[in-house]
Design an enzyme around this catalytic site. Structure first.
Site, PDB file in Angstrom:
ATOM      1  N   TYR A   1      -3.055  -0.540  10.326  1.00  0.00           N
ATOM      2  CA  TYR A   1      -2.674  -1.201   8.552  1.00  0.00           C
ATOM      3  C   TYR A   1      -1.497  -0.098   8.336  1.00  0.00           C
ATOM      4  O   TYR A   1      -1.184  -1.287   7.179  1.00  0.00           O
ATOM      5  CB  TYR A   1      -3.719   0.116   8.403  1.00  0.00           C
TER       6      TYR A   1
ATOM      7  N   SER B   1       1.318  -1.133   0.202  1.00  0.00           N
ATOM      8  CA  SER B   1      -0.341  -0.040  -0.379  1.00  0.00           C
ATOM      9  C   SER B   1       0.833   1.284  -0.231  1.00  0.00           C
ATOM     10  O   SER B   1       2.053   1.222   0.257  1.00  0.00           O
ATOM     11  CB  SER B   1      -0.918   0.476   1.363  1.00  0.00           C
TER      12      SER B   1
HETATM   13  P1  NAP Z   1     -11.800  -5.248  -0.630  1.00  0.00           P
HETATM   14  O1  NAP Z   1     -12.647  -4.866  -1.586  1.00  0.00           O
HETATM   15  O2  NAP Z   1     -12.172  -5.180   1.187  1.00  0.00           O
HETATM   16  O3  NAP Z   1     -10.915  -7.273  -0.430  1.00  0.00           O
HETATM   17  C1  NAP Z   1     -10.536  -7.480   0.538  1.00  0.00           C
HETATM   18  C2  NAP Z   1     -10.504  -8.500   0.410  1.00  0.00           C
HETATM   19  O4  NAP Z   1     -10.098  -9.518   1.190  1.00  0.00           O
HETATM   20  C3  NAP Z   1     -12.857  -9.811   0.529  1.00  0.00           C
HETATM   21  O5  NAP Z   1     -12.978  -9.782  -0.579  1.00  0.00           O
HETATM   22  C4  NAP Z   1     -12.646  -9.970   1.767  1.00  0.00           C
HETATM   23  O6  NAP Z   1     -13.175 -11.055   2.100  1.00  0.00           O
HETATM   24  C5  NAP Z   1     -10.669 -10.863   1.761  1.00  0.00           C
HETATM   25  N1  NAP Z   1     -10.574 -11.657   2.971  1.00  0.00           N
HETATM   26  C6  NAP Z   1     -11.069 -10.162   3.779  1.00  0.00           C
HETATM   27  N2  NAP Z   1      -9.945 -11.157   5.094  1.00  0.00           N
HETATM   28  C7  NAP Z   1      -9.947 -11.794   4.767  1.00  0.00           C
HETATM   29  C8  NAP Z   1      -9.652 -13.367   5.613  1.00  0.00           C
HETATM   30  N3  NAP Z   1      -9.303 -13.967   6.366  1.00  0.00           N
HETATM   31  N4  NAP Z   1      -9.116 -14.840   4.288  1.00  0.00           N
HETATM   32  C9  NAP Z   1      -9.530 -14.492   3.390  1.00  0.00           C
HETATM   33  N5  NAP Z   1     -10.027 -13.477   2.825  1.00  0.00           N
HETATM   34  C10 NAP Z   1     -10.699 -12.088   3.213  1.00  0.00           C
HETATM   35  O7  NAP Z   1     -10.675  -4.414  -0.535  1.00  0.00           O
HETATM   36  P2  NAP Z   1      -9.462  -3.721  -1.313  1.00  0.00           P
HETATM   37  O8  NAP Z   1      -9.897  -2.563  -1.839  1.00  0.00           O
HETATM   38  O9  NAP Z   1     -10.194  -4.301  -3.380  1.00  0.00           O
HETATM   39  O10 NAP Z   1      -8.021  -4.004  -1.314  1.00  0.00           O
HETATM   40  C11 NAP Z   1      -7.593  -5.429  -1.553  1.00  0.00           C
HETATM   41  C12 NAP Z   1      -6.338  -5.512  -1.332  1.00  0.00           C
HETATM   42  O11 NAP Z   1      -5.404  -3.785  -1.662  1.00  0.00           O
HETATM   43  C13 NAP Z   1      -5.896  -5.543   0.456  1.00  0.00           C
HETATM   44  O12 NAP Z   1      -4.637  -6.083   0.981  1.00  0.00           O
HETATM   45  C14 NAP Z   1      -5.553  -3.712   0.390  1.00  0.00           C
HETATM   46  O13 NAP Z   1      -4.580  -3.955   1.533  1.00  0.00           O
HETATM   47  C15 NAP Z   1      -5.199  -3.272  -0.283  1.00  0.00           C
HETATM   48  N6  NAP Z   1      -5.217  -1.961  -1.095  1.00  0.00           N
HETATM   49  C16 NAP Z   1      -6.506  -1.825  -1.418  1.00  0.00           C
HETATM   50  C17 NAP Z   1      -6.261  -0.231  -1.761  1.00  0.00           C
HETATM   51  C18 NAP Z   1      -7.792   0.997  -1.829  1.00  0.00           C
HETATM   52  O14 NAP Z   1      -7.681   1.448  -2.362  1.00  0.00           O
HETATM   53  N7  NAP Z   1      -8.748  -0.118  -2.358  1.00  0.00           N
HETATM   54  C19 NAP Z   1      -4.950   0.804  -1.365  1.00  0.00           C
HETATM   55  C20 NAP Z   1      -3.371   0.148  -0.948  1.00  0.00           C
HETATM   56  C21 NAP Z   1      -3.766  -1.681  -0.904  1.00  0.00           C
HETATM   57  P3  NAP Z   1     -14.897 -10.737   2.770  1.00  0.00           P
HETATM   58  O15 NAP Z   1     -15.096  -9.165   1.878  1.00  0.00           O
HETATM   59  O16 NAP Z   1     -15.231 -11.890   3.423  1.00  0.00           O
HETATM   60  O17 NAP Z   1     -14.238  -9.849   4.407  1.00  0.00           O
END
Ligand code: NAP
Length: 254
Positions: free
Chosen positions: A158, A145
């Protein structure tokens, strides 16, 4: 001509990929020829997301397991390796966010963030890595991130977890490179997903963010696919231990 970015014949597992960035990444890898394995905490969501990809003509499978549970990881990775094939590409994408000022941050929320964002990456590398070392090849891509490098109000755990992801990447690279396993990290900037939905809808925050980002806008999940395909493919066979920031230039700007 040999296509350096071709993923045909490769099996890719992406954690937390029933929605958000992970879901866009599995589709991107499938479009480049990979057989993809979708993971979610629930079997139902993983299988339903896999079905959607199969309906588009891709080879996709769904496996439900919690990435914080070592026993479930061991069983599922063994099952995937047997039923789908040896895992060539692992993307550690599952992640969560909790927001409180540091002096009031509940200990249980700290534990949750560290378990999913940090410890699960270690557990997944350890288990899938054993198979990769045995097979003499592998690509591990961890999702970091901006907070792998930058702090921000209310999200210190985080940031601590994503800083650790950067160093897990380097440490695993040092230990696994000799077995032809490449371990790199993609650090997304601010991307529109369910995780950031509240921030996207917060006009004051969005205005601040666009002003702070040289590209002057939010990123789209699809803009992470290029970096993922590159790091998953032969094009990056001597690229190891790196973090690629896909952030519209945010990290470069004061
Ligand atoms: P998201 O839409 O919330 O998706 C995260 C996914 O991870 C969800 O499907 C969630 O499932 C799953 N998850 C959470 N805990 C889990 C577990 N214990 N076992 C298996 N699956 C699990 O988030 P996103 O924005 O796509 O983020 C994806 C990654 O990118 C993360 O690592 C986040 O930190 C990183 N990131 C995101 C951004 C951004 O701007 N969006 C920026 C930098 C980094 P549930 O819905 O069932 O909980």
């Amino acid at each position: 001509m040999n296509n350096l970015f071709d993923l045909k014949g490769k099996v890719a597992l992406v954690t937390g990929s029933a929605q958000g960035i992970g879901n866009v990444l599995v589709k991107g890898l499938a479009e480049h020829g990979a057989t993809v394995v979708i993971n979610d905490r629930t079997e139902e969501r993983a299988k339903s997301a896999a079905l959607q990809l199969r309906e588009l003509g891709y080879e996709a499978y769904g496996y439900g397991f919690d990435v914080t549970c070592k026993d479930a990881i061991v069983d599922s990775v063994a099952q995937i390796s047997k039923e789908v094939g040896p895992i060539d590409i692992l993307i550690n994408n599952a992640g969560i966010q909790r927001r409180f000022p540091i002096l009031e941050f509940p200990e249980s929320d700290w534990d949750d963030v560290i378990e999913v964002n940090q410890k699960a990456v270690f557990l997944m590398i350890q288990e899938v890595g054993k198979y990769m070392v045995k097979n003499g090849r592998g690509k591990i891509i961890n999702i970091g991130s901006m907070q792998s490098e930058l702090g921000r109000d209310t999200i210190t755990p985080y940031a601590a977890s994503k800083g650790a992801v950067k160093m897990l990447t380097r440490g695993a690279c040092v230990e696994l490179a000799r077995y032809n396993v490449q371990v790199n990290c993609i650090c997304p900037g601010y991307i529109k997903t369910e995780l950031t939905e509240k921030l996207v809808n917060d006009h004051e925050f969005s205005a601040w963010l666009c002003n702070r980002t040289p590209a002057n806008r939010w990123g789209e999940p699809s803009e992470l696919v290029g970096a993922a395909v590159y790091l998953a493919s032969d094009a990056s066979n001597f690229v190891n231990g790196h973090a690629i920031f896909v952030d519209g230039g945010m990290l470069a700007a004061v």
